[in-house]
Design a protein around this motif. Structure first.
Motif, short mmCIF file in Angstrom:
data_model
loop_
_atom_site.label_atom_id
_atom_site.label_comp_id
_atom_site.label_asym_id
_atom_site.label_seq_id
_atom_site.Cartn_x
_atom_site.Cartn_y
_atom_site.Cartn_z
N ASP A 1 6.79 4.61 1.23
CA ASP A 1 5.59 5.30 1.69
C ASP A 1 4.66 5.78 0.58
OD1 ASP A 1 6.38 5.00 4.34
OD2 ASP A 1 7.50 6.89 4.33
N THR A 2 5.20 6.16 -0.57
CA THR A 2 4.38 6.72 -1.65
C THR A 2 4.66 6.00 -2.96
OG1 THR A 2 5.92 8.39 -2.53
CG2 THR A 2 4.73 8.97 -0.51
N VAL A 3 3.81 6.25 -3.94
CA VAL A 3 4.14 5.81 -5.29
C VAL A 3 5.40 6.55 -5.73
CG1 VAL A 3 1.74 5.30 -5.86
CG2 VAL A 3 2.68 7.56 -6.38
N PRO A 4 6.16 6.07 -6.71
CA PRO A 4 7.36 6.78 -7.15
C PRO A 4 7.06 8.21 -7.57
CG PRO A 4 7.29 4.57 -8.09
CD PRO A 4 5.96 4.81 -7.44
N LEU A 5 8.06 9.07 -7.47
CA LEU A 5 7.87 10.48 -7.76
C LEU A 5 7.36 10.74 -9.18
CD1 LEU A 5 11.02 11.87 -5.96
CD2 LEU A 5 8.64 12.28 -5.28
N ALA A 6 7.82 9.95 -10.15
CA ALA A 6 7.35 10.13 -11.53
C ALA A 6 5.85 9.91 -11.62
CB ALA A 6 8.09 9.19 -12.48
N GLU A 7 5.37 8.83 -11.01
CA GLU A 7 3.94 8.52 -11.04
C GLU A 7 3.15 9.53 -10.20
OE1 GLU A 7 5.65 4.74 -12.57
OE2 GLU A 7 6.25 6.25 -11.09
N LEU A 8 3.71 9.97 -9.10
CA LEU A 8 3.04 10.97 -8.27
C LEU A 8 2.84 12.25 -9.07
CD1 LEU A 8 1.85 11.72 -5.56
CD2 LEU A 8 4.15 12.22 -4.72
N LEU A 9 3.86 12.65 -9.81
CA LEU A 9 3.76 13.83 -10.67
C LEU A 9 2.70 13.61 -11.75
CD1 LEU A 9 5.10 16.64 -11.42
CD2 LEU A 9 6.40 15.33 -13.11
N LEU A 10 2.72 12.46 -12.40
CA LEU A 10 1.76 12.19 -13.48
C LEU A 10 0.32 12.17 -12.99
CD1 LEU A 10 3.72 9.45 -15.46
CD2 LEU A 10 3.23 11.78 -16.22
N THR A 11 0.08 11.66 -11.79
CA THR A 11 -1.29 11.63 -11.27
C THR A 11 -1.80 13.04 -11.03
OG1 THR A 11 -0.54 11.36 -8.97
CG2 THR A 11 -1.04 9.36 -10.22
N LYS A 12 -0.91 13.97 -10.76
CA LYS A 12 -1.30 15.37 -10.59
C LYS A 12 -1.51 16.06 -11.94
CE LYS A 12 -1.65 15.89 -6.23
NZ LYS A 12 -2.91 16.42 -5.65
N LEU A 13 -0.68 15.74 -12.92
CA LEU A 13 -0.73 16.43 -14.22
C LEU A 13 -1.76 15.85 -15.18
CD1 LEU A 13 3.12 16.83 -14.88
CD2 LEU A 13 1.53 18.63 -14.18
N GLN A 14 -2.31 14.66 -14.88
CA GLN A 14 -3.24 14.03 -15.83
C GLN A 14 -4.62 14.65 -15.81
OE1 GLN A 14 -6.06 11.77 -14.79
NE2 GLN A 14 -5.71 12.73 -12.82
N ILE A 15 -4.85 15.65 -14.96
CA ILE A 15 -6.13 16.34 -14.90
C ILE A 15 -6.23 17.31 -16.07
CG2 ILE A 15 -7.54 17.91 -13.51
CD1 ILE A 15 -6.09 16.72 -11.05
N ILE A 16 -7.37 17.35 -16.72
CA ILE A 16 -7.53 18.17 -17.92
C ILE A 16 -7.41 19.66 -17.60
CG2 ILE A 16 -9.10 18.79 -19.79
CD1 ILE A 16 -7.76 16.04 -20.02
N VAL B 1 0.86 -1.18 0.00
CA VAL B 1 0.00 0.00 0.00
C VAL B 1 0.90 1.24 0.00
CG1 VAL B 1 -1.79 1.28 1.26
CG2 VAL B 1 -1.80 -1.22 1.29
N ARG B 2 0.57 2.21 -0.86
CA ARG B 2 1.37 3.43 -0.94
C ARG B 2 0.45 4.65 -1.04
NH1 ARG B 2 4.21 -0.19 0.15
NH2 ARG B 2 6.25 -0.77 -0.76
N LEU B 3 0.91 5.77 -0.51
CA LEU B 3 0.16 7.02 -0.57
C LEU B 3 0.20 7.64 -1.96
CD1 LEU B 3 1.13 8.78 2.76
CD2 LEU B 3 -1.22 8.52 1.93
N LEU B 4 -0.88 8.31 -2.31
CA LEU B 4 -1.00 9.16 -3.49
C LEU B 4 -1.48 10.54 -3.04
CD1 LEU B 4 -2.98 6.85 -5.94
CD2 LEU B 4 -0.79 7.87 -6.47
N GLY B 5 -1.61 11.47 -3.97
CA GLY B 5 -2.26 12.73 -3.69
C GLY B 5 -1.43 13.71 -2.89
N GLY B 6 -2.12 14.74 -2.38
CA GLY B 6 -1.43 15.80 -1.68
C GLY B 6 -0.71 15.35 -0.43
N VAL B 7 -1.29 14.41 0.30
CA VAL B 7 -0.62 13.91 1.50
C VAL B 7 0.69 13.22 1.13
CG1 VAL B 7 -0.81 12.35 3.48
CG2 VAL B 7 -2.77 13.76 2.81
N ALA B 8 0.71 12.52 0.01
CA ALA B 8 1.96 11.90 -0.46
C ALA B 8 3.01 12.97 -0.77
CB ALA B 8 1.69 11.06 -1.70
N VAL B 9 2.61 14.08 -1.39
CA VAL B 9 3.53 15.17 -1.66
C VAL B 9 4.10 15.70 -0.35
CG1 VAL B 9 3.74 17.51 -2.60
CG2 VAL B 9 2.37 15.80 -3.80
#
Length: 247
Positions: free
Chosen positions: A127-142, A30-38
């Protein structure tokens, strides 16, 4: 049975760490995503980038999903029974009723406007998804909103663009974008938008802008798949993103 208190903590960052600790104790991926992960990956956010976090987001491996649902109930979370029954192979919803918060759990992949595969990459960080994926999950919003801009600026302010997963992995970002024209279109546009909005933040804007440029250059230079090239011919005449359901 989880050894942690069955009452979710009011401090959302500490609560994220509590859930991670309980999952680790139960040998679940289990790994954190989102703002808390940042926030968790930060050495200390500058005032210009701090914000309130309203919800918790996690990613889990397929094999951990069933046991994680049991664990979360033990930790004081109420499942959205209908949603989980219909969508549990991809996404789970839980509620922290005492604190008025929602928890999203993405199974194997992150799926919103675009899909970001996670399953094989979850073991990279503790603790979190890798930084590349964390960035992509933030940028994939239209359409980037304020909280996503702040989180993305924070990521690129504190973490360099690298050739491996010690920072934001340029090869990983470029590879995913080179295989999916729609994702590439959205990520490139979001990065350009981010750079245009940097003046609003009292941070080292040059460092962030340089890292944005480094990622864009790698995306542009990466050899594109046949599927990417075929989809590029259609371009924006056909919608290239999903409209995720608000729950």
């Amino acid at each position: 049975m989880a050894s942690s208190s069955a009452q979710p903590l009011s401090d959302i960052v500490n609560e994220g760490r509590r859930v991670l600790g309980a999952a680790r104790e139960a040998c679940l991926t289990v790994r954190l995503l989102g703002g808390v992960a940042v926030n968790v990956r930060s050495r200390g956010l500058p005032p210009a980038l701090t914000r309130e976090y309203k919800d918790l987001d996690f990613a889990t491996a397929k094999k951990s999903s069933g046991d994680l649902q049991k664990l979360l109930r033990e930790l004081g979370y109420e499942p959205h029974v209908t949603f989980n029954a219909m969508n549990g192979k991809e996404r789970l919803l839980f509620y922290d009723n005492p604190n008025g918060r929602q928890m999203d759990v993405f199974v194997s992949s992150f799926r919103m406007c675009h899909e970001i595969p996670l399953e094989k990459r979850l073991p990279i960080d503790d603790d979190t998804v890798p930084l590349a994926e964390l960035l992509l999950t933030k940028l994939q919003i239209i359409e980037l909103n304020e909280k996503d801009v702040r989180d993305t600026v924070a990521l690129l302010l504190e973490h360099d663009v690298t050739e491996d997963d010690a920072g934001v992995s340029a090869p990983r970002v470029a590879a995913l974008c080179a295989d999916d024209w729609g994702l590439c279109r959205t990520i490139s546009h979001s990065l350009a938008t981010l750079r245009d909005r940097l003046d609003a933040y009292d941070v080292d804007r040059e460092a962030v802008s340089n890292r944005v440029s480094a990622i864009l250059e790698r995306i542009e230079a990466a050899p594109k798949s046949r599927g990417w090239r075929m989809r590029a011919k259609i371009g924006e005449r056909k919608r290239w993103y999903e409209l995720p359901e608000e729950v």
